[in-house]
Enzyme design. Structure first.
Site, PDB file in Angstrom:
ATOM      1  N   TYR A   1       0.836  -1.219   0.000  1.00  0.00           N
ATOM      2  CA  TYR A   1       0.000   0.000   0.000  1.00  0.00           C
ATOM      3  C   TYR A   1       0.870   1.269   0.000  1.00  0.00           C
TER       4      TYR A   1
ATOM      5  N   ASP B   1      10.109  -7.451  -3.378  1.00  0.00           N
ATOM      6  CA  ASP B   1       8.905  -7.850  -2.632  1.00  0.00           C
ATOM      7  C   ASP B   1       8.693  -9.349  -2.803  1.00  0.00           C
TER       8      ASP B   1
ATOM      9  N   LEU C   1       5.368  -7.057   8.254  1.00  0.00           N
ATOM     10  CA  LEU C   1       4.010  -7.482   8.600  1.00  0.00           C
ATOM     11  C   LEU C   1       3.441  -6.407   9.520  1.00  0.00           C
ATOM     12  N   LYS C   2       2.126  -6.117   9.415  1.00  0.00           N
ATOM     13  CA  LYS C   2       1.632  -4.899  10.074  1.00  0.00           C
ATOM     14  C   LYS C   2       0.313  -5.036  10.829  1.00  0.00           C
TER      15      LYS C   2
ATOM     16  N   SER D   1       6.443   2.969  12.954  1.00  0.00           N
ATOM     17  CA  SER D   1       5.046   3.303  13.222  1.00  0.00           C
ATOM     18  C   SER D   1       4.941   4.107  14.504  1.00  0.00           C
TER      19      SER D   1
ATOM     20  N   TYR E   1       3.506  -6.408  17.383  1.00  0.00           N
ATOM     21  CA  TYR E   1       3.825  -5.634  16.182  1.00  0.00           C
ATOM     22  C   TYR E   1       4.643  -4.391  16.558  1.00  0.00           C
TER      23      TYR E   1
ATOM     24  N   LYS F   1       8.617  -3.370  15.716  1.00  0.00           N
ATOM     25  CA  LYS F   1       9.036  -2.138  15.041  1.00  0.00           C
ATOM     26  C   LYS F   1      10.081  -1.403  15.885  1.00  0.00           C
TER      27      LYS F   1
ATOM     28  N   ASN G   1      -8.869  -1.631   9.796  1.00  0.00           N
ATOM     29  CA  ASN G   1      -8.725  -0.180   9.910  1.00  0.00           C
ATOM     30  C   ASN G   1      -9.996   0.543   9.475  1.00  0.00           C
TER      31      ASN G   1
ATOM     32  N   ARG H   1      -7.734  10.099  15.898  1.00  0.00           N
ATOM     33  CA  ARG H   1      -6.465   9.693  15.274  1.00  0.00           C
ATOM     34  C   ARG H   1      -5.957  10.770  14.328  1.00  0.00           C
TER      35      ARG H   1
ATOM     36  N   GLY I   1      -7.502  -2.849  23.520  1.00  0.00           N
ATOM     37  CA  GLY I   1      -6.173  -2.337  23.146  1.00  0.00           C
ATOM     38  C   GLY I   1      -6.204  -0.964  22.503  1.00  0.00           C
TER      39      GLY I   1
ATOM     40  N   TYR J   1      -4.603   9.875  19.652  1.00  0.00           N
ATOM     41  CA  TYR J   1      -3.243   9.616  19.183  1.00  0.00           C
ATOM     42  C   TYR J   1      -2.965  10.571  18.042  1.00  0.00           C
TER      43      TYR J   1
HETATM   44  P1  NAD Z   1       1.586  -3.717   3.012  1.00  0.00           P
HETATM   45  O1  NAD Z   1       1.349  -5.029   3.658  1.00  0.00           O
HETATM   46  O2  NAD Z   1       0.581  -3.198   2.054  1.00  0.00           O
HETATM   47  O3  NAD Z   1       3.011  -3.696   2.312  1.00  0.00           O
HETATM   48  C1  NAD Z   1       4.111  -4.437   2.779  1.00  0.00           C
HETATM   49  C2  NAD Z   1       4.767  -5.087   1.589  1.00  0.00           C
HETATM   50  O4  NAD Z   1       5.879  -5.872   2.076  1.00  0.00           O
HETATM   51  C3  NAD Z   1       3.831  -6.036   0.838  1.00  0.00           C
HETATM   52  O5  NAD Z   1       3.925  -5.814  -0.544  1.00  0.00           O
HETATM   53  C4  NAD Z   1       4.377  -7.428   1.211  1.00  0.00           C
HETATM   54  O6  NAD Z   1       4.150  -8.368   0.175  1.00  0.00           O
HETATM   55  C5  NAD Z   1       5.841  -7.137   1.454  1.00  0.00           C
HETATM   56  N1  NAD Z   1       6.486  -8.096   2.352  1.00  0.00           N
HETATM   57  C6  NAD Z   1       6.043  -8.550   3.549  1.00  0.00           C
HETATM   58  N2  NAD Z   1       6.900  -9.447   4.056  1.00  0.00           N
HETATM   59  C7  NAD Z   1       7.929  -9.552   3.182  1.00  0.00           C
HETATM   60  C8  NAD Z   1       9.118 -10.303   3.148  1.00  0.00           C
HETATM   61  N3  NAD Z   1       9.420 -11.178   4.124  1.00  0.00           N
HETATM   62  N4  NAD Z   1       9.961 -10.138   2.102  1.00  0.00           N
HETATM   63  C9  NAD Z   1       9.662  -9.274   1.100  1.00  0.00           C
HETATM   64  N5  NAD Z   1       8.542  -8.555   1.066  1.00  0.00           N
HETATM   65  C10 NAD Z   1       7.678  -8.674   2.098  1.00  0.00           C
HETATM   66  O7  NAD Z   1       1.800  -2.665   4.213  1.00  0.00           O
HETATM   67  P2  NAD Z   1       1.904  -1.087   4.169  1.00  0.00           P
HETATM   68  O8  NAD Z   1       0.675  -0.536   4.799  1.00  0.00           O
HETATM   69  O9  NAD Z   1       2.304  -0.635   2.830  1.00  0.00           O
HETATM   70  O10 NAD Z   1       3.081  -0.862   5.197  1.00  0.00           O
HETATM   71  C11 NAD Z   1       4.426  -0.725   4.789  1.00  0.00           C
HETATM   72  C12 NAD Z   1       5.300  -0.531   6.007  1.00  0.00           C
HETATM   73  O11 NAD Z   1       4.839   0.586   6.758  1.00  0.00           O
HETATM   74  C13 NAD Z   1       5.280  -1.726   6.977  1.00  0.00           C
HETATM   75  O12 NAD Z   1       6.591  -1.940   7.420  1.00  0.00           O
HETATM   76  C14 NAD Z   1       4.385  -1.258   8.092  1.00  0.00           C
HETATM   77  O13 NAD Z   1       4.733  -1.843   9.304  1.00  0.00           O
HETATM   78  C15 NAD Z   1       4.648   0.234   8.107  1.00  0.00           C
HETATM   79  N6  NAD Z   1       3.514   1.008   8.645  1.00  0.00           N
HETATM   80  C16 NAD Z   1       2.293   0.914   8.047  1.00  0.00           C
HETATM   81  C17 NAD Z   1       1.215   1.628   8.574  1.00  0.00           C
HETATM   82  C18 NAD Z   1      -0.146   1.543   7.949  1.00  0.00           C
HETATM   83  O14 NAD Z   1      -1.106   2.017   8.560  1.00  0.00           O
HETATM   84  N7  NAD Z   1      -0.315   1.023   6.753  1.00  0.00           N
HETATM   85  C19 NAD Z   1       1.386   2.442   9.706  1.00  0.00           C
HETATM   86  C20 NAD Z   1       2.656   2.508  10.286  1.00  0.00           C
HETATM   87  C21 NAD Z   1       3.719   1.793   9.736  1.00  0.00           C
HETATM   88  C1  UD1 Z   2      -4.274   0.622  14.075  1.00  0.00           C
HETATM   89  C2  UD1 Z   2      -3.213  -0.199  14.742  1.00  0.00           C
HETATM   90  C3  UD1 Z   2      -1.896   0.558  14.700  1.00  0.00           C
HETATM   91  C4  UD1 Z   2      -1.545   0.960  13.280  1.00  0.00           C
HETATM   92  C5  UD1 Z   2      -2.696   1.823  12.754  1.00  0.00           C
HETATM   93  C6  UD1 Z   2      -2.468   2.348  11.359  1.00  0.00           C
HETATM   94  C7  UD1 Z   2      -4.508  -1.424  16.410  1.00  0.00           C
HETATM   95  C8  UD1 Z   2      -4.781  -1.628  17.865  1.00  0.00           C
HETATM   96  N1  UD1 Z   2      -3.617  -0.470  16.114  1.00  0.00           N
HETATM   97  O1  UD1 Z   2      -4.452   1.726  14.884  1.00  0.00           O
HETATM   98  O2  UD1 Z   2      -0.859  -0.214  15.228  1.00  0.00           O
HETATM   99  O3  UD1 Z   2      -0.334   1.687  13.268  1.00  0.00           O
HETATM  100  O4  UD1 Z   2      -3.875   1.025  12.776  1.00  0.00           O
HETATM  101  O5  UD1 Z   2      -2.710   1.387  10.393  1.00  0.00           O
HETATM  102  O6  UD1 Z   2      -5.027  -2.128  15.557  1.00  0.00           O
HETATM  103  N2  UD1 Z   2     -12.612   2.083  14.386  1.00  0.00           N
HETATM  104  C9  UD1 Z   2     -13.961   1.871  14.464  1.00  0.00           C
HETATM  105  N3  UD1 Z   2     -14.514   0.883  13.701  1.00  0.00           N
HETATM  106  C10 UD1 Z   2     -13.785   0.104  12.859  1.00  0.00           C
HETATM  107  C11 UD1 Z   2     -12.389   0.337  12.774  1.00  0.00           C
HETATM  108  C12 UD1 Z   2     -11.831   1.324  13.561  1.00  0.00           C
HETATM  109  O7  UD1 Z   2     -14.680   2.551  15.220  1.00  0.00           O
HETATM  110  O8  UD1 Z   2     -14.339  -0.785  12.203  1.00  0.00           O
HETATM  111  C13 UD1 Z   2     -12.005   3.176  15.174  1.00  0.00           C
HETATM  112  C14 UD1 Z   2     -10.943   2.717  16.163  1.00  0.00           C
HETATM  113  O9  UD1 Z   2     -11.513   2.395  17.401  1.00  0.00           O
HETATM  114  C15 UD1 Z   2     -10.046   3.963  16.218  1.00  0.00           C
HETATM  115  C16 UD1 Z   2     -10.164   4.564  14.818  1.00  0.00           C
HETATM  116  O10 UD1 Z   2     -11.359   4.036  14.268  1.00  0.00           O
HETATM  117  O11 UD1 Z   2     -10.559   4.887  17.144  1.00  0.00           O
HETATM  118  C17 UD1 Z   2      -8.992   4.219  13.917  1.00  0.00           C
HETATM  119  O12 UD1 Z   2      -8.814   2.810  13.916  1.00  0.00           O
HETATM  120  P1  UD1 Z   2      -7.720   2.092  12.972  1.00  0.00           P
HETATM  121  O13 UD1 Z   2      -7.889   2.551  11.575  1.00  0.00           O
HETATM  122  O14 UD1 Z   2      -7.791   0.637  13.245  1.00  0.00           O
HETATM  123  O15 UD1 Z   2      -6.335   2.705  13.467  1.00  0.00           O
HETATM  124  P2  UD1 Z   2      -5.646   2.679  14.922  1.00  0.00           P
HETATM  125  O16 UD1 Z   2      -6.585   2.211  15.949  1.00  0.00           O
HETATM  126  O17 UD1 Z   2      -5.035   4.010  15.127  1.00  0.00           O
END
Ligand code: NAD
Ligand code: UD1
Length: 333
Positions: free
Chosen positions: A11, A31, A83-84, A124, A148, A152, A198, A230, A292, A297
């Site tokens: 993503y 990837d 992994l996330k 993160s 998770y 990180k 999410n 958030r 949790g 935040y």
């Molecule tokens: P995503 O899952 O969409 O992308 C991660 C990519 O990494 C995928 O294409 C997956 O196939 C690849 N991947 C996973 N394991 C692998 C491995 N062992 N070897 C090679 N490739 C591998 O996730 P994203 O949302 O794009 O997140 C990217 C990064 O950002 C992650 O490290 C995540 O922890 C961090 N992050 C994401 C968020 C979020 O809300 N999306 C928030 C904070 C941090």
């Molecule tokens: C989650 C992850 C966090 C990650 C972040 C961004 C958890 C506990 N934390 O956080 O580690 O970095 O996503 O991807 O999963 N909500 C609803 N209904 C829903 C979904 C969410 O009410 O169906 C609310 C939640 O309670 C929260 C807000 O929407 O208040 C945002 O939720 P979400 O998108 O899951 O993000 P985070 O909770 O911030």
């Protein structure tokens, strides 16, 4: 520059690759496609109107990374592969440590072997844990509450220790808040498997009729309307934050930087903005808090402005419109 992007098909990675190609950089996507579609790199190329190279490999396998770096010879690595999913990390912590910590260790070792000195690492905001003070500054205590988040934080420590040992390496750790939205072309976006955890992807699936209603997790938080708050930021702003980090990461050192807008929005703010911007009704059901979850935040984004000259430019309305455009496009494919 020649940029090696682990997790580049995911993503956030796909949005970064588009921005990097459009800024004139060459991009190599590395990837294993465990959480992304192998068709994504050609979508990236279509949007950016420039191709990127693709290597299928696994960050947990030192040989895969080493071979790829040997042939790519990049100037810089952006390390997004990981992994996330928080709930999943509680169920299978070892996989999270293996990929997020072990994978980072393999990458650092291979970078050392091939003389690559610059790294941007995706971390993160979850590394802060329960806020002691808001907004969250980079100096806030680090106390993640799930595997998770701990994986990180361990990867951040690994990067810090590696930088101290090597000296001539530059590492920028970016702590993302809540990335949402999609590229305005509708060609790439968040594509969660199964029921979204999410908020935004759940909202778009309700809007498209795939799900009946949004369950709002908690209405009794100490926030203005009782729902969780958030710091949502547009994924294209996030991608541009990486470009800003790249252009300012040419001196050796280790630094952590929040990427967020600095503004908190509640769940109801998101629902109302989405309805207003898209004209779609989002039926909701009010329910209990999610285990949790935290009340509020949001980032202090001052360091990003000061060090990287970056700030988020897109508002919540644009995040909702672009998330919806992506959902509509992908559900009619
Ligand atoms: P995503 O899952 O969409 O992308 C991660 C990519 O990494 C995928 O294409 C997956 O196939 C690849 N991947 C996973 N394991 C692998 C491995 N062992 N070897 C090679 N490739 C591998 O996730 P994203 O949302 O794009 O997140 C990217 C990064 O950002 C992650 O490290 C995540 O922890 C961090 N992050 C994401 C968020 C979020 O809300 N999306 C928030 C904070 C941090
Ligand atoms: C989650 C992850 C966090 C990650 C972040 C961004 C958890 C506990 N934390 O956080 O580690 O970095 O996503 O991807 O999963 N909500 C609803 N209904 C829903 C979904 C969410 O009410 O169906 C609310 C939640 O309670 C929260 C807000 O929407 O208040 C945002 O939720 P979400 O998108 O899951 O993000 P985070 O909770 O911030």
């Amino acid at each position: 520059m020649r940029i090696f992007v682990t997790g580049g098909a995911g993503y956030i990675g796909s949005h970064f690759c588009v921005a990097a190609l459009q800024a004139g950089h060459d991009v190599v996507v590395f990837d294993n496609f465990c959480n992304s579609d192998p068709g994504v790199p050609s979508r990236i190329a279509r949007i950016a109107r420039r191709p990127c190279s693709v290597v299928t490999g696994d960050v947990r396998r030192k040989q895969d990374i080493s071979n790829a770096l040997r042939s790519a010879q990049p100037d810089l690595v952006v390390h997004l592969a990981g992994l996330k999913a928080v709930g999943d990390s509680v169920a299978r912590p070892l996989d999270y440590f293996e990929t997020n910590v072990g994978g980072t260790a393999c990458l650092l070792e291979a970078m050392k072997e091939h003389g690559v000195h610059r790294l941007i690492f995706s971390s993160s905001a979850t590394v802060y844990g329960q806020p002691v003070e808001l907004p969250l500054k980079e100096s806030h205590p680090l106390n993640p509450t799930n595997p998770y988040g701990r994986s990180k934080l361990m990867a951040e420590w690994l990067c810090d220790d590696f930088q101290r040992a090597e000296g001539n390496v530059s590492i920028v750790v970016l702590r993302y808040f809540n990335p949402v939205g999609a590229h305005p072309s509708g060609g790439i976006g968040d594509d969660p498997v199964g029921v979204p955890n999410n908020l935004m992807p759940f909202v778009t699936q309700v809007a498209s009729g795939q799900r009946e209603r949004l369950h709002i997790f908690g209405t009794d938080y100490p926030t203005p309307d009782g729902t969780g708050v958030r710091d949502y930021l547009h994924v294209c702003d996030l991608a541009e934050g990486h470009l800003a980090a790249i252009s300012r990461s040419d001196t050796p050192g280790f630094v952590t930087v929040n990427l967020g807008t600095g503004t908190g929005y509640s769940v109801l703010d998101v629902v109302r903005t989405f309805e207003r911007e898209t004209g779609r009704a989002i039926p909701v059901a009010y329910g209990k808090r999610r285990e949790g979850d935290l009340a509020q935040y949001y980032a202090d984004p001052a360091r990003a402005l000061h060090l990287l000259n970056w700030r988020a430019r897109r508002d919540l309305g644009e995040m909702c419109r672009d998330a919806w455009a992506w959902q509509r496009g992908s559900s009619t494919e």
